[in-house]
Write a protein that holds these residues in place. Structure first.
Motif, PDB file in Angstrom:
ATOM      1  N   VAL A 208       0.825  -1.205   0.000  1.00 49.91           N
ATOM      2  CA  VAL A 208       0.000   0.000   0.000  1.00 49.91           C
ATOM      3  C   VAL A 208       0.862   1.258   0.000  1.00 49.91           C
ATOM      4  O   VAL A 208       0.439   2.321  -0.465  1.00 49.91           O
ATOM      5  N   ARG A 209       2.092   1.115   0.467  1.00 50.01           N
ATOM      6  CA  ARG A 209       2.992   2.279   0.497  1.00 50.01           C
ATOM      7  C   ARG A 209       3.236   2.840  -0.910  1.00 50.01           C
ATOM      8  O   ARG A 209       3.565   4.000  -1.064  1.00 50.01           O
TER       9      ARG A 209
ATOM     10  N   ARG B 206      -6.554  13.752   1.373  1.00 50.58           N
ATOM     11  CA  ARG B 206      -7.141  12.606   0.696  1.00 50.58           C
ATOM     12  C   ARG B 206      -7.223  11.427   1.659  1.00 50.58           C
ATOM     13  O   ARG B 206      -6.335  11.258   2.491  1.00 50.58           O
TER      14      ARG B 206
ATOM     15  N   VAL C 103      -4.918  -2.055  -4.075  1.00 50.85           N
ATOM     16  CA  VAL C 103      -4.927  -2.437  -2.653  1.00 50.85           C
ATOM     17  C   VAL C 103      -5.319  -3.907  -2.512  1.00 50.85           C
ATOM     18  O   VAL C 103      -4.753  -4.645  -1.702  1.00 50.85           O
TER      19      VAL C 103
ATOM     20  N   ARG D  38      -2.921  -6.735  -0.886  1.00 49.53           N
ATOM     21  CA  ARG D  38      -3.329  -7.419   0.351  1.00 49.53           C
ATOM     22  C   ARG D  38      -3.548  -8.912   0.148  1.00 49.53           C
ATOM     23  O   ARG D  38      -3.383  -9.697   1.074  1.00 49.53           O
TER      24      ARG D  38
ATOM     25  N   ARG E 299     -14.315   1.776   5.366  1.00 50.58           N
ATOM     26  CA  ARG E 299     -14.136   0.744   6.402  1.00 50.58           C
ATOM     27  C   ARG E 299     -13.953   1.385   7.761  1.00 50.58           C
ATOM     28  O   ARG E 299     -14.570   0.986   8.744  1.00 50.58           O
TER      29      ARG E 299
ATOM     30  N   TYR F 142     -11.316  13.220  -1.699  1.00 49.23           N
ATOM     31  CA  TYR F 142     -11.096  11.863  -2.208  1.00 49.23           C
ATOM     32  C   TYR F 142     -11.303  10.891  -1.065  1.00 49.23           C
ATOM     33  O   TYR F 142     -10.765  11.063   0.027  1.00 49.23           O
ATOM     34  N   LEU F 143     -12.089   9.878  -1.332  1.00 48.68           N
ATOM     35  CA  LEU F 143     -12.341   8.879  -0.295  1.00 48.68           C
ATOM     36  C   LEU F 143     -12.563   7.529  -0.977  1.00 48.68           C
ATOM     37  O   LEU F 143     -13.421   7.407  -1.844  1.00 48.68           O
ATOM     38  N   SER F 144     -11.758   6.544  -0.593  1.00 50.48           N
ATOM     39  CA  SER F 144     -11.931   5.216  -1.184  1.00 50.48           C
ATOM     40  C   SER F 144     -12.543   4.273  -0.151  1.00 50.48           C
ATOM     41  O   SER F 144     -12.888   4.687   0.952  1.00 50.48           O
ATOM     42  N   SER F 145     -12.619   3.012  -0.499  1.00 54.13           N
ATOM     43  CA  SER F 145     -13.294   2.065   0.403  1.00 54.13           C
ATOM     44  C   SER F 145     -12.534   1.906   1.713  1.00 54.13           C
ATOM     45  O   SER F 145     -13.112   1.519   2.722  1.00 54.13           O
TER      46      SER F 145
ATOM     47  N   ASN G 167     -11.447  11.382 -10.260  1.00 49.04           N
ATOM     48  CA  ASN G 167     -11.713  10.836  -8.927  1.00 49.04           C
ATOM     49  C   ASN G 167     -12.211   9.395  -9.011  1.00 49.04           C
ATOM     50  O   ASN G 167     -11.759   8.514  -8.283  1.00 49.04           O
TER      51      ASN G 167
ATOM     52  N   ASP H 115     -18.418  14.335  -5.097  1.00 47.80           N
ATOM     53  CA  ASP H 115     -17.765  13.065  -5.404  1.00 47.80           C
ATOM     54  C   ASP H 115     -17.751  12.136  -4.202  1.00 47.80           C
ATOM     55  O   ASP H 115     -18.002  10.934  -4.324  1.00 47.80           O
TER      56      ASP H 115
ATOM     57  N   LEU I  46      -0.983   6.539  -7.899  1.00 44.77           N
ATOM     58  CA  LEU I  46      -2.049   7.512  -8.156  1.00 44.77           C
ATOM     59  C   LEU I  46      -1.510   8.778  -8.815  1.00 44.77           C
ATOM     60  O   LEU I  46      -2.159   9.341  -9.701  1.00 44.77           O
TER      61      LEU I  46
ATOM     62  N   ASN J 231      -9.394   7.152 -10.166  1.00 43.66           N
ATOM     63  CA  ASN J 231      -8.429   7.012  -9.080  1.00 43.66           C
ATOM     64  C   ASN J 231      -8.902   6.021  -8.023  1.00 43.66           C
ATOM     65  O   ASN J 231      -8.148   5.159  -7.571  1.00 43.66           O
ATOM     66  N   ILE J 232     -10.124   6.182  -7.607  1.00 43.07           N
ATOM     67  CA  ILE J 232     -10.646   5.282  -6.573  1.00 43.07           C
ATOM     68  C   ILE J 232     -10.626   3.841  -7.080  1.00 43.07           C
ATOM     69  O   ILE J 232     -10.197   2.921  -6.382  1.00 43.07           O
TER      70      ILE J 232
ATOM     71  N   LEU K 205       0.998   3.189  -3.144  1.00 41.50           N
ATOM     72  CA  LEU K 205      -0.261   3.729  -3.678  1.00 41.50           C
ATOM     73  C   LEU K 205      -0.115   5.166  -4.179  1.00 41.50           C
ATOM     74  O   LEU K 205      -0.576   5.522  -5.263  1.00 41.50           O
ATOM     75  N   GLU K 206       0.527   5.970  -3.375  1.00 37.72           N
ATOM     76  CA  GLU K 206       0.712   7.383  -3.715  1.00 37.72           C
ATOM     77  C   GLU K 206       1.390   7.537  -5.088  1.00 37.72           C
ATOM     78  O   GLU K 206       0.968   8.335  -5.915  1.00 37.72           O
TER      79      GLU K 206
ATOM     80  N   GLY L 174     -14.835  -2.100  -2.029  1.00 33.78           N
ATOM     81  CA  GLY L 174     -13.945  -1.482  -3.012  1.00 33.78           C
ATOM     82  C   GLY L 174     -14.207  -2.018  -4.405  1.00 33.78           C
ATOM     83  O   GLY L 174     -14.350  -1.255  -5.366  1.00 33.78           O
TER      84      GLY L 174
ATOM     85  N   ALA M 117      -6.041   4.200   1.037  1.00 37.90           N
ATOM     86  CA  ALA M 117      -5.671   3.078   1.892  1.00 37.90           C
ATOM     87  C   ALA M 117      -4.466   3.434   2.755  1.00 37.90           C
ATOM     88  O   ALA M 117      -4.293   2.907   3.848  1.00 37.90           O
ATOM     89  N   VAL M 118      -3.627   4.354   2.266  1.00 39.99           N
ATOM     90  CA  VAL M 118      -2.455   4.760   3.032  1.00 39.99           C
ATOM     91  C   VAL M 118      -2.848   5.457   4.328  1.00 39.99           C
ATOM     92  O   VAL M 118      -2.240   5.265   5.377  1.00 39.99           O
TER      93      VAL M 118
ATOM     94  N   GLU N 104      -7.133   2.533  -7.108  1.00 41.23           N
ATOM     95  CA  GLU N 104      -6.709   2.245  -5.733  1.00 41.23           C
ATOM     96  C   GLU N 104      -7.287   0.923  -5.245  1.00 41.23           C
ATOM     97  O   GLU N 104      -6.576   0.089  -4.671  1.00 41.23           O
ATOM     98  N   GLU N 105      -8.598   0.729  -5.493  1.00 39.99           N
ATOM     99  CA  GLU N 105      -9.250  -0.470  -4.970  1.00 39.99           C
ATOM    100  C   GLU N 105      -8.607  -1.730  -5.551  1.00 39.99           C
ATOM    101  O   GLU N 105      -8.371  -2.707  -4.843  1.00 39.99           O
TER     102      GLU N 105
END
Lengths: 663, 99
Positions: free
Chosen positions: A539-540, B20, A575, A579, B59, B52-55, A564, B83, A546, A567-568, A542-543, A633, B23-24, A571-572
């Motif tokens: 996950v590190r 934002r 991640v 994981r 959680r 910005y907001l993800s799953s 947006n 959004d 993105l 991006n989401i 991720l930045e 996600g 997950a981080v 990410e999903e």
């Protein structure tokens, strides 16, 4: 509330008391009059006796001769008066004479009442009117009133003594009104009797009213039992009075009611059976419509979602889609609406569905199919039912869609990835009405990402409780609001908006729709990507992922909202790989490639971890907060991306996400 | 990410969040929200500066919602952008946070 028995009781009692008092009063006054008449006769008799026995009364001056009361005749007369008073039980007998307008007292039954001959009757001017009357009218007069003084009660009579047609003296008699005590006693007795009578009345009227009301109460009990559904009760009828007659009517009503309820049960059972059959018919009908929708698969050209919600058990609407060839390169969509609803419409619909499919399989020509089906339907259509329809035939390889219209409402189309608009239709009459109806084909070319929404007028003309119609303008606006969503979610969203408007669980008309997203095969043959990046599966990273993605999206000119969403989704996916693909975060490598241009965004993830298909790890939403949040996600990603594919190749997991960006 | 805390204890806490939420930031957001929950029953989260907001964020918030419910408190999200709101609405979670 006053009970009926209390009211009965009250009315009885007052009535009987009133009658008793009336009778008492009549009897009392009658007896009073009788007593008075008897006293009158008695006194008159005594007076006439005195007048006859003592002629000297006709000459009062003789009695008063010499102004003294010591003459023999005076004494003799006084004694006689005394005897009369004693034997007739008079209190007082006396004689008056008139002189110079005054009444002078002559003698009386009481010896020593006066000594002086000069003593005058004290009153003349104010003598009783009856005395004056006796004197002037020359007849005996009785004073109707009873006088009372210290000597007791008495009643008086004045009896004129006549001589030569003139009144010479007046004989006065006071009768001891002892009879009055008798009369008083009578009225006392009467009063006691009346009170006793009234007291007696109470229990009697109470008992009578109780008895009457009890019968009504019994009637009421039976009615109550019937209202509880027990029809076995019967009112016991005695006699032939009003209550008995009411009871009879009631028994008759119970009989009728019992019969009606029996009938009703039969009818209800029958209706239940029909409903069951209708629901079987409804199931059969909906079983005839295709239920498996192509989606989320590499080898499909289109995503399709269709739904039919009926206003009644059976519907007059119809949707259908089927491939024309085994290679699945040509597909047909049909939407149709039969006039009317219910069973007849459903039967007509089934026939139409069969005919259209057969015609399309044979000719692959929408206008020809409409023409032929119309002719067949016209031949045998005694009920003059008709059906509107749009038939579309889409070549999945070339994107060429041929379509024809039979009086149906215009579908929505988004061809170049632009906003939805109404599809241009040639005019064509509904099928089933005129043998000579003609139909024409139109042509439209789809590019990947094109969308088509076929529907019946139960959707765009849905009505709310005030009779307002959803309307085409609102329908188009709603469709464009949700244009980004995939067919299933798009359809749900549109229907949800319509529901919010109509606020009715059961639609006023059948609501049927097919939502189609054309993907087209060629687009997915992506031979080259714009760029690639190698990331640690952590996950590190991720930045970095993105911001790398962000650069390409900005260069391609994507709006903020689209960025947006992408991006989401990115990410999903990442991640999830980080994981789960290696059973926890590691420093293994994953390769990410992307294409981002005006038409599409495609990103492919490759990792060497254990086989893991994240598409199988999503959850459905529900209204409860208690849901599993683990799959959210992927759920979000599936909704926002136009497609996600998973492949396992050369020991690698390959996940690709697609988004049509040309809007 | 930056947090600004207003209010305390019984009056409830308004936690302003800036940045934002990916997950981080999941853990960081989790501990900030948990700290607020341990301090007060009624929590307001100001999302004015969250674009910005993800799953991962969902959680944390769902788990926070469960904790607050168990305490008989409330948790509300304020000023969410279009959004961000869309993420909540699509997942059917918006009603949980009074949005």
């Amino acid at each position: 509330m006053k009970s009926l028995s209390f009211r009965f009781f009250l009315v009885f009692s007052v009535y009987i008391a009133a009658i008793t008092v009336l009778i008492g009063w009549v009897a009392f006054s009658q007896s009073n009059r009788d007593v008075e008449a008897a006293v009158n006769r008695y006194m008159s008799y005594a007076a006439s006796l005195v007048e006859r026995e003592k002629p000297v009364l006709k000459d009062p001056d003789l009695l008063m001769f010499g102004g003294t009361r010591h003459s023999g005749i005076y004494r003799e007369t006084a004694d006689y008066f005394k005897n009369v008073a004693d034997s007739f039980n008079f209190r007082y007998v006396y004689l008056l004479k008139e002189e110079d307008g005054k009444f002078i007292f002559v003698l009386s039954s009481e010896e020593d009442s006066a000594d002086s001959a000069e003593e005058l009757f004290p009153v003349y001017g104010n003598a009783p009117a009856e005395l004056t009357k006796a004197f002037e009218k020359k007849e005996s007069v009785i004073i109707g009133r009873v006088y009372s003084d210290q000597y007791g009660s008495f009643i008086s009579m004045f009896y004129p003594i006549m001589k030569d047609g003139e009144v010479v003296s007046v004989l006065g008699i006071d009768y001891k009104a002892g009879y009055l005590r008798g009369a008083n006693k009578f009225s006392e007795t009467m009063t006691v009797f009346l009170i006793a009578m009234m007291i007696l009345t109470f229990p009697v009227s109470f008992a009578v009213s109780r008895r009457m009301v009890n019968r009504i109460r019994k009637l009421n009990d039976v009615i109550w039992r019937i209202s509880e559904g027990d029809f076995n009760g019967k009112v016991a009828v005695r006699g032939n009075d009003e209550i008995a007659r009411l009871g009879k009517s009631f028994n008759k009503m119970i009989d009728n009611l019992r019969q009606h309820v029996g009938n009703l049960q039969l009818v209800t059972a029958e209706k239940e059976r029909m409903n069951n059959e209708l629901s079987i018919a409804s199931n059969m009908q909906s079983d005839m419509l295709p239920k498996v929708f192509p989606k989320f698969a590499l080898n499909e050209y289109v995503l399709i979602h269709a739904k039919m919600k009926s206003a009644k058990e059976t519907s007059g609407d119809l949707y259908d889609f089927f491939y024309l060839d085994e290679q699945k390169t040509k597909i047909v969509f049909i939407i149709a609406d039969v006039s009317g609803k219910g069973v007849p419409a459903a039967l007509f619909m089934v026939i139409a569905k069969m005919l259209i499919k057969q015609q399309m399989l044979q000719f692959d020509d929408p206008a020809q199919a409409l023409l032929n089906v119309n002719k067949i339907l016209c031949e045998e259509n005694p009920q003059n039912m008709f059906i509107t329809a749009v038939i579309c035939s889409l070549d999945l390889i070339t994107g060429k869609m041929t379509y024809a219209n039979a009086g149906h409402n215009a579908p929505l189309v988004s061809i170049e990835g632009e906003s939805y608009e109404f599809l241009k239709l040639e005019k064509g009459r509904p099928m089933g009405l005129f043998q000579d109806s003609a139909y024409e084909n139109s042509l439209v070319r789809f590019k990947y990402g094109s969308k088509l929404y076929l529907y019946t007028d139960g959707m765009n003309e849905a009505m709310n409780h005030d009779g307002k119609v959803f309307g085409n303008a609102r329908f188009l606006e709603t469709a464009n609001q949700y244009i980004d969503l995939q067919p299933e979610y798009f359809d749900d969203a549109v229907r949800n908006e319509i529901f919010n408007f109509s606020q009715s669980e059961i639609p006023s008309d059948d609501m049927t729709s097919i939502s189609i997203l054309y993907i087209g095969k060629p687009k997915f043959e992506i031979d080259s990507f714009d760029d690639e990046i190698v990331l640690k599966t952590s996950v590190r990273e991720l930045e970095r992922l993105l911001s790398w993605t962000g650069v390409f999206m900005r260069n391609a000119g994507y709006g903020e909202s689209l960025r947006n969403k992408i991006n989401i989704s990115v990410e999903e996916i990442f991640v999830n790989i980080a994981r789960y693909a290696y059973g926890g975060e590691t420093d293994e490598n994953a390769v990410v490639r992307l294409v981002a241009d005006k038409e599409k965004f495609v990103m492919r993830f490759e990792d060497g971890g254990k086989p893991f298909n994240l598409l199988e790890h999503s959850v459905k939403t529900g209204k409860s907060g208690d849901r599993k949040v683990g799959g959210l996600g992927i759920y979000i990603t599936k909704k926002w991306m136009d497609e996600i594919t998973y492949d396992r190749k050369d020991g690698k997991n390959i996940v690709t996400i697609y988004k049509f960006t040309r809007r | 990410m930056e947090f600004t805390k207003k209010g305390s204890g019984n009056g409830g806490i308004t936690l302003g969040i800036k940045g934002r939420i990916t997950a981080v930031e999941e853990e960081e957001l989790g501990s900030a929200v948990n700290a607020a929950i341990s301090e007060a029953d009624n929590i307001k989260l100001d999302f004015k500066d969250v674009d910005y907001l993800s799953s991962a964020g969902l959680r944390v918030l769902v788990s926070a919602k469960k904790q607050v419910d168990a305490k008989g408190g409330t948790i509300v999200i304020l000023n969410a952008s279009k959004d961000v709101r869309e993420v909540f609405e699509m997942t059917g979670l918006s009603d949980l946070f009074g949005m």
